[in-house]
Enzyme design. Structure first.
Site, mmCIF file in Angstrom:
data_model
loop_
_atom_site.group_PDB
_atom_site.id
_atom_site.type_symbol
_atom_site.label_atom_id
_atom_site.label_comp_id
_atom_site.label_asym_id
_atom_site.label_seq_id
_atom_site.Cartn_x
_atom_site.Cartn_y
_atom_site.Cartn_z
ATOM 1 C CG HIS A 168 0.182 8.801 -7.195
ATOM 2 N ND1 HIS A 168 -0.904 9.223 -6.472
ATOM 3 C CD2 HIS A 168 -0.004 9.304 -8.433
ATOM 4 C CE1 HIS A 168 -1.709 9.931 -7.236
ATOM 5 N NE2 HIS A 168 -1.174 10.010 -8.434
ATOM 6 C CG HIS A 224 -1.819 1.157 1.358
ATOM 7 N ND1 HIS A 224 -3.154 1.104 1.035
ATOM 8 C CD2 HIS A 224 -1.600 2.445 1.752
ATOM 9 C CE1 HIS A 224 -3.711 2.282 1.233
ATOM 10 N NE2 HIS A 224 -2.779 3.113 1.669
ATOM 11 C CD GLU A 225 1.479 3.543 3.676
ATOM 12 O OE1 GLU A 225 1.639 4.615 3.061
ATOM 13 O OE2 GLU A 225 0.458 3.292 4.341
ATOM 14 C CG HIS A 279 0.217 6.331 -0.796
ATOM 15 N ND1 HIS A 279 -0.825 6.983 -1.429
ATOM 16 C CD2 HIS A 279 -0.315 5.780 0.335
ATOM 17 C CE1 HIS A 279 -1.937 6.835 -0.714
ATOM 18 N NE2 HIS A 279 -1.659 6.097 0.345
#
Length: 684
Positions: A477, A470-471, A474
């Site tokens: 991105h 998940h991290e 980010h």
């Protein structure tokens, strides 16, 4: 002796940040000097001679605070990962001044006139693409922050923003300090019944780190320790004790967040009304995909309606399985884990040996290499804030020039008492795209994962694997962004869109082909056995309705606090939140249930996820739908990966997020995709 200006490492942007040379004594003089420089740059922008142009007005507005933002990001992140009383004091001294400066920008009449004057030029009228969007959003942002208020209104907005900064900093500090004050040391091994060996080893190591004589086991409220106790410990009395301490953090006299939370809500509401909005939700959501509090609330209520029947059945089944007449909150995780093991013959602890941290990280890097044509390489010897922090660089192998540096990041995975809880990604440097040249980005990803033991590496649960993925989503991105204007780059997007790149990454942690790249037994190197993987996948949607209802409850209480509490109300906010959350909870909540005052997502920054916690579910709908394209094209499809990189990951806020999503999927999102993936909707 104070350092000279030239020696202060916070004064100049350096891509490889000299953390070994940054001391607390650097903070105040650097920020004060950078604030003065920013004020001078602002005056130059306002008084620019000659006609207004994009370069001398908007581009300058986008970049004139770069050095100040760089220094403050470093200080802010150090306070989160390596705080000391001295650093906290320095941060608390400079942050209100910085907040006051940023608050003053849209209230500055000269700056507002400069933007207005440019907007009336022929060049502005001819703008297209990201430059047109930047002009329009800048003007909207100025208005939404008070540019058109009278003098008294502007003064009050500035006061509110500074006070919000102070109050939210204090809120986060209280949660950290309250969490750290709790510990339980056990010296009788019989009290550990039910705990797996991994949790016992972690508790032994924690006791040893505090110099507690052996044999002893130390437990805290930090996530790995707390979750192990609530999930496995047979001793109901201790589970209750730990649970009650956890849900009542930040209510002790010394760390009491109750008046602070009330003050934050009052300040946010007053700001919204001053700016002409019904409430804080309408203010902050206007520029997000939901656009208004009503729509966000309707979205959550619709999911609630579709989930409740499954939720009620899950709770009836768990109660029957437990054999008790009533389940208490500290029973839920404990009996749910036993029920899962019975239904699926599956114990998540059986997976730990297959998820050594280093393997997981390297396998994740291989996945993104296949999808996006990038390489992630560790670079040892780079200074950081803790010896366990690692530094990596990301290179682009997919473009004609080949092996171009896209970005770098620090990875800080393990809990410490000088580090806040949870998991997060943050930016450090945002590069600018100029023609075909892209400056590299820098960031950091942090977690509070199971640490290594004396005789074993860090072995993760599957939930912790999902956290890493998940991290890192980010982080991608941010680091794959290729946008002309820094303010629109990377994760600077609507908060109900920003979770799409992170949540979609979690999907690969469930796929056999992906797991085979990294899920290997730390002793034998064997992959996860087929029967164990099948059990894991079969158990994926176990109590999915409960998991969903928990998030919906948080989202709805967040909106209610920001939309339904009248100004200057004497409503008991803890009782209000508890009563709202009760229908979303499988057990009767205790009278003393104050988890809302440790909810840092909502109250640890002036905006944060305040009135925006629904964003997780909103983006989860997008992620469930978008991943179907990877499933149909192949989970390692470079074609689909390149499309996602080019149309989502690299684009920042250069277009409306709804348009970016449509450009990837060629259609609007399917609202039922999440329900279907969670097993809460059957296709007709």
């Amino acid at each position: 002796m104070m350092p000279t200006t030239a020696a202060n490492p916070l004064l100049q942007i350096q891509f490889q940040i000299p953390f070994d040379r940054i001391g607390v004594e650097n903070v105040v003089p650097a920020i004060e000097e950078l604030l003065q420089d920013a004020r001078e740059e602002l005056n130059h922008l306002i008084s620019v001679p000659g006609p207004r142009t994009f370069d001398n007005t908007l581009r300058r507005l986008d970049s004139f605070t770069d050095r100040l933002e760089y220094a403050m990001q470093i200080v802010r992140n150090l306070e989160a990962v390596a705080t000391t009383p001295q650093l906290r004091a320095a941060y608390n001294e400079v942050q209100p001044k910085v907040s006051e400066f940023y608050t003053s920008l849209p209230l500055n009449e000269g700056l507002w006139q400069a933007v207005l004057n440019y907007s009336q030029t022929a060049e502005a009228a001819a703008l297209t693409g990201i430059r047109r969007r930047f002009l329009e959003k800048t003007m909207d942002n100025f208005r939404r922050h008070g540019a058109e208020l009278n003098v008294e209104g502007k003064r009050r907005i500035a006061e509110i923003d500074v006070e919000l900064t102070k109050q939210t900093i204090r809120f986060a500090e209280n949660v950290l300090d309250s969490t750290n004050q709790y510990e339980w040391v056990i010296t009788d091994e019989r009290q550990l019944a039910g705990l797996p060996e991994s949790a016992r080893a972690m508790a032994r190591a924690s006791a040893a780190s505090k110099g507690v004589p052996e044999p002893s086991w130390r437990f805290t409220l930090q996530a790995p320790s707390y979750m192990a106790v609530m999930t496995y410990l047979d001793d109901e009395g201790m589970r209750r004790q730990v649970y009650e301490a956890f849900v009542n953090r930040a209510t002790e006299e010394k760390y009491d967040n109750r008046p602070i939370m009330r003050s934050i809500l009052e300040l946010r509401g007053e700001k919204a009304r001053l700016l002409g909005y019904r409430d804080f939700a309408d203010l902050v959501l206007e520029d997000r995909m939901a656009h208004a509090g009503d729509r966000a609330q309707q979205f959550l209520e619709d999911l609630r309606y579709k989930t409740e029947e499954y939720f009620e059945k899950e709770n009836v089944d768990l109660l029957a399985f437990s054999g008790k007449s009533e389940l208490q909150p500290w029973d839920i995780a404990y009996y749910a884990e036993k029920q899962r093991a019975a239904l699926y013959d599956f114990d998540e602890e059986a997976l730990r040996p297959y998820f050594p941290l280093e393997n997981v990280v390297q396998g994740m890097f291989e996945i993104v290499h296949r999808l996006y044509g990038i390489s992630v390489l560790e670079k040892p010897g780079v200074p950081a804030w803790d010896p366990h922090v690692k530094y990596y660089e990301i290179y682009d192998d997919s473009r004609p020039r080949g092996h171009e540096l896209l970005g770098a990041f620090y990875a800080d995975w393990f809990p410490r008492e000088n580090k806040r809880g949870g998991a997060w990604m943050d930016t450090l440097i945002t590069g600018e795209a100029n023609g075909d040249r892209q400056e590299p980005h820098a960031g950091m990803i942090c977690g509070n994962l199971t640490p290594p033991g004396a005789d074993r590496p860090s072995l993760l649960t599957h939930r912790e694997v999902q956290t890493i993925f998940h991290e890192f989503g980010h982080l991608l991105h941010h680091c794959l962004s290729c946008v002309e204007l820094r303010g629109f780059a990377g994760v600077n997007v609507a908060w109900d869109f920003v979770e799409l790149p992170s949540q979609i990454m979690e999907n690969w942690s469930w796929e056999r082909e992906a797991l085979d790249l990294f899920a290997r037994h730390y002793k034998t190197g064997a992959p996860i056995p087929a029967d164990l993987l099948e059990k894991m996948r079969n158990a994926r949607n176990f109590r999915a309705a409960n998991n969903q209802m928990r998030q919906l409850g948080f989202g709805l209480v967040d909106l209610a606090l920001h939309r339904e509490i009248p100004p200057n109300s004497n409503i008991d906010l803890l009782a209000f939140a508890r009563n709202m959350l009760q229908p979303f909870t499988p057990a009767r909540l205790p009278e003393r249930y104050a988890t809302i005052v440790s909810f840092t997502h909502l109250f640890s920054s002036p905006v944060g996820y305040g009135a925006g916690y629904y964003s997780y579910k909103w983006a989860e709908v997008l992620d469930a739908d978008a991943f179907t394209r990877f499933q149909s094209g192949g989970i390692f499809s470079r074609e689909v990966g390149s499309r996602f990189r080019d149309r989502i990951l690299s684009r920042g806020d250069s277009e409306d997020p709804a348009e970016l999503y449509r450009s990837f999927m060629d259609r609007d999102p399917d609202p039922n995709a999440l329900l279907e993936r969670s097993g809460l909707l059957m296709r007709q």
